[in-house]
Design a protein around this motif. Structure first.
Motif, mmCIF file in Angstrom:
data_model
loop_
_atom_site.group_PDB
_atom_site.id
_atom_site.type_symbol
_atom_site.label_atom_id
_atom_site.label_comp_id
_atom_site.label_asym_id
_atom_site.label_seq_id
_atom_site.Cartn_x
_atom_site.Cartn_y
_atom_site.Cartn_z
ATOM 1 N N LYS A 200 8.930 31.967 -0.445
ATOM 2 C CA LYS A 200 8.648 31.130 -1.610
ATOM 3 C C LYS A 200 7.788 29.928 -1.224
ATOM 4 N N GLY A 201 8.000 29.441 0.010
ATOM 5 C CA GLY A 201 7.249 28.270 0.468
ATOM 6 C C GLY A 201 8.138 27.091 0.817
ATOM 7 N N PHE A 202 9.460 27.300 0.761
ATOM 8 C CA PHE A 202 10.367 26.212 1.127
ATOM 9 C C PHE A 202 10.506 26.121 2.645
ATOM 10 N N SER A 203 10.913 24.941 3.111
ATOM 11 C CA SER A 203 11.026 24.685 4.553
ATOM 12 C C SER A 203 12.492 24.612 4.968
ATOM 13 N N ASN B 233 14.003 17.071 11.477
ATOM 14 C CA ASN B 233 12.872 16.450 10.785
ATOM 15 C C ASN B 233 11.568 17.051 11.314
ATOM 16 N N TRP B 234 10.962 17.941 10.546
ATOM 17 C CA TRP B 234 9.687 18.536 10.950
ATOM 18 C C TRP B 234 8.936 18.932 9.687
ATOM 19 N N GLN B 235 7.657 19.169 9.789
ATOM 20 C CA GLN B 235 6.892 19.616 8.627
ATOM 21 C C GLN B 235 6.028 20.804 8.991
ATOM 22 N N SER B 236 6.106 21.846 8.188
ATOM 23 C CA SER B 236 5.324 23.050 8.422
ATOM 24 C C SER B 236 3.830 22.755 8.327
ATOM 25 N N SER B 237 3.054 23.428 9.176
ATOM 26 C CA SER B 237 1.594 23.269 9.114
ATOM 27 C C SER B 237 1.024 23.907 7.845
ATOM 28 N N LEU B 238 1.846 24.683 7.147
ATOM 29 C CA LEU B 238 1.387 25.313 5.902
ATOM 30 C C LEU B 238 1.461 24.358 4.716
ATOM 31 N N PRO C 102 -0.206 21.890 3.411
ATOM 32 C CA PRO C 102 -1.358 21.732 2.496
ATOM 33 C C PRO C 102 -1.709 23.017 1.743
ATOM 34 N N TRP C 103 -1.185 24.159 2.180
ATOM 35 C CA TRP C 103 -1.468 25.426 1.496
ATOM 36 C C TRP C 103 -0.407 25.745 0.450
ATOM 37 N N ILE C 104 0.632 24.918 0.411
ATOM 38 C CA ILE C 104 1.703 25.120 -0.565
ATOM 39 C C ILE C 104 1.680 24.027 -1.633
#
Ligand code: RTP
Length: 148
Positions: A28-31, A137-142, A144-146
């Protein structure tokens, strides 16, 4: 960013649905911000479901939750609480639409595979209860694509 608490209940773990459920939230795009396989004590399960303590099904519900290990998770994303509930489906699998987790994999309300927080405030309380040491605490590199 909004977070929700998702728990794969003992039947979901026993039936080998952990990967499928994680897959649906990931795709879905959730982290994913927290994940652990854990067996909980009766008192802990009673605390998690304390708002339902007056319901006739409460003791059966607690028996169910402590009957085997569960997978506790924190997922993050825009509107993840309400969208997560849509991914999960209605409480009673008989009323859950096909394409939802409960609609695809469950039959009875007392074996409905998965829990998801019902509001942002209950998510905050449940995450504090299940992940007292915090989450990752991290952020996916995706990102900006989500999100635009
Ligand atoms: P959950 O908390 O597990 O995500 O479920 P929910 O919000 O969709 O439903 P809730 O009303 O909070 O009920 C919690 C869990 O209790 C069991 N239940 N059994 N026998 C019954 O009538 C009955 N009603 C509810 C279900 O496992 C439900 O998910």
């Amino acid at each position: 960013m909004e977070q929700t608490f998702i728990m794969i209940k003992p039947d979901g773990v026993q039936r080998g649905l952990v990967g499928e459920i994680v897959c649906r939230f990931e795709k879905k795009g959730f982290s994913l911000k927290g994940l652990k396989l854990i067996s909980v004590e009766r008192a802990f399960a009673e605390k998690h479901y304390e708002d339902l303590s007056s319901k006739p099904f409460f003791s059966g519900l607690v028996d169910y939750i402590i009957s085997g290990p569960v997978v506790a998770m924190v997922w993050e994303g825009k509107n993840v609480v309400s969208t997560g509930r849509n991914i999960i489906g209605a409480t009673n699998p008989a009323a859950s639409a096909p394409g939802t987790i409960r609609g695809d994999y469950a039959v009875e309300i007392g074996r409905n595979i998965i829990h998801g927080s019902d509001a942002v405030e209950s998510a905050r309380k449940e995450i504090a209860l299940w992940f007292p040491d915090g989450t990752v605490n991290w952020q996916s590199s995706l990102h900006p694509w989500i999100y635009e």
